[in-house]
Scaffold this motif. Structure first.
Motif, PDB file in Angstrom:
ATOM      1  N   HIS A 122      23.125  38.268  35.660  1.00  0.00           N
ATOM      2  CA  HIS A 122      22.360  39.098  34.730  1.00  0.00           C
ATOM      3  C   HIS A 122      23.086  39.187  33.401  1.00  0.00           C
ATOM      4  CE1 HIS A 122      20.398  42.989  33.273  1.00  0.00           C
ATOM      5  NE2 HIS A 122      19.471  42.064  33.284  1.00  0.00           N
TER       6      HIS A 122
ATOM      7  N   SER B  82      23.173  41.243  30.562  1.00  0.00           N
ATOM      8  CA  SER B  82      22.621  42.558  30.196  1.00  0.00           C
ATOM      9  C   SER B  82      22.424  42.719  28.690  1.00  0.00           C
ATOM     10  CB  SER B  82      23.511  43.673  30.745  1.00  0.00           C
ATOM     11  OG  SER B  82      24.821  43.505  30.269  1.00  0.00           O
TER      12      SER B  82
ATOM     13  N   ASN C  53      19.046  41.177  28.555  1.00  0.00           N
ATOM     14  CA  ASN C  53      18.146  41.517  29.669  1.00  0.00           C
ATOM     15  C   ASN C  53      17.462  40.286  30.268  1.00  0.00           C
ATOM     16  OD1 ASN C  53      18.625  44.320  29.582  1.00  0.00           O
ATOM     17  ND2 ASN C  53      17.238  44.493  27.827  1.00  0.00           N
TER      18      ASN C  53
ATOM     19  N   HIS D 285      16.346  45.433  38.769  1.00  0.00           N
ATOM     20  CA  HIS D 285      17.597  45.008  39.398  1.00  0.00           C
ATOM     21  C   HIS D 285      17.287  43.991  40.483  1.00  0.00           C
ATOM     22  CE1 HIS D 285      19.404  48.264  37.220  1.00  0.00           C
ATOM     23  NE2 HIS D 285      18.594  49.139  37.785  1.00  0.00           N
TER      24      HIS D 285
END
Ligand code: FES
Length: 169
Positions: free
Chosen positions: A78, A80, A83, A108
């Motif tokens: 991931h 972040s 995203n 998630h």
């Protein structure tokens, strides 16, 4: 009072009353003019600059994420800061937005099932991003991946691709 006793009149052009004003009024007049000029120049400069975007959307949308080696086969990573999930499987690499299509929460990933779960209103997405539960109206978006000239992988966050599209690495 005879004709010759009349008080003498000062001609208008030499009268103090009609003399041109100097001093404070001149200063205020000049200040007003200069304020108008400065405001006009400011507006002009602003409107000249207007067509030049401060941020180039094209370059913002494309993000280098590193070389393919940074994403080992069989992993899901991931990112972040943008995203996005980057997944490397047997068939290649793909990128999926982790932004839930309901109201934009971040989904998630369940490491065991590979499914994506939205913590906000319970939407669930299969490992390929298809929605199978909750209020989300559609699946997670697959994003375009490509190689940059320097060999790094680039994600184009503005370009959705068909689910199942992979980058061969
Ligand atoms: Fe994901 Fe509502 S924002 S289910």
């Amino acid at each position: 009072m005879n004709h010759n006793d009349q008080p003498s009149h000062t001609p208008l052009e030499t009268s103090e009353r009609f003399a041109p004003k100097t001093g404070r009024r001149d200063f205020l007049g000049l200040a007003a003019i200069w304020s108008a000029v400065i405001a006009f120049v400011g507006v002009l400069l602003g409107s000249i600059r207007l067509p030049i975007p401060a941020v180039f959307p094209e370059s913002e949308a494309k993000v280098k994420i590193g070389p393919p080696d940074a994403f080992a086969k069989g992993t899901a990573t991931h990112l972040s800061h943008i995203n996005v999930w980057v997944i490397h499987d047997e068939q290649g690499m793909y990128a999926m937005s982790s932004i839930c299509t309901h109201l934009g929460c971040i989904a998630h990933r369940d490491a065991e099932s590979g499914e994506f779960l939205c913590p906000c209103h319970g939407s669930k997405f299969k490992s390929d991003g298809k929605v199978f539960a909750g209020p989300a109206p559609s699946g997670l978006h697959w994003l375009a991946l490509a190689f940059a000239p320097d060999g790094q992988i680039v994600i184009d966050q503005r370009t959705n691709v068909k689910a199942g599209t992979r980058l061969k690495v």
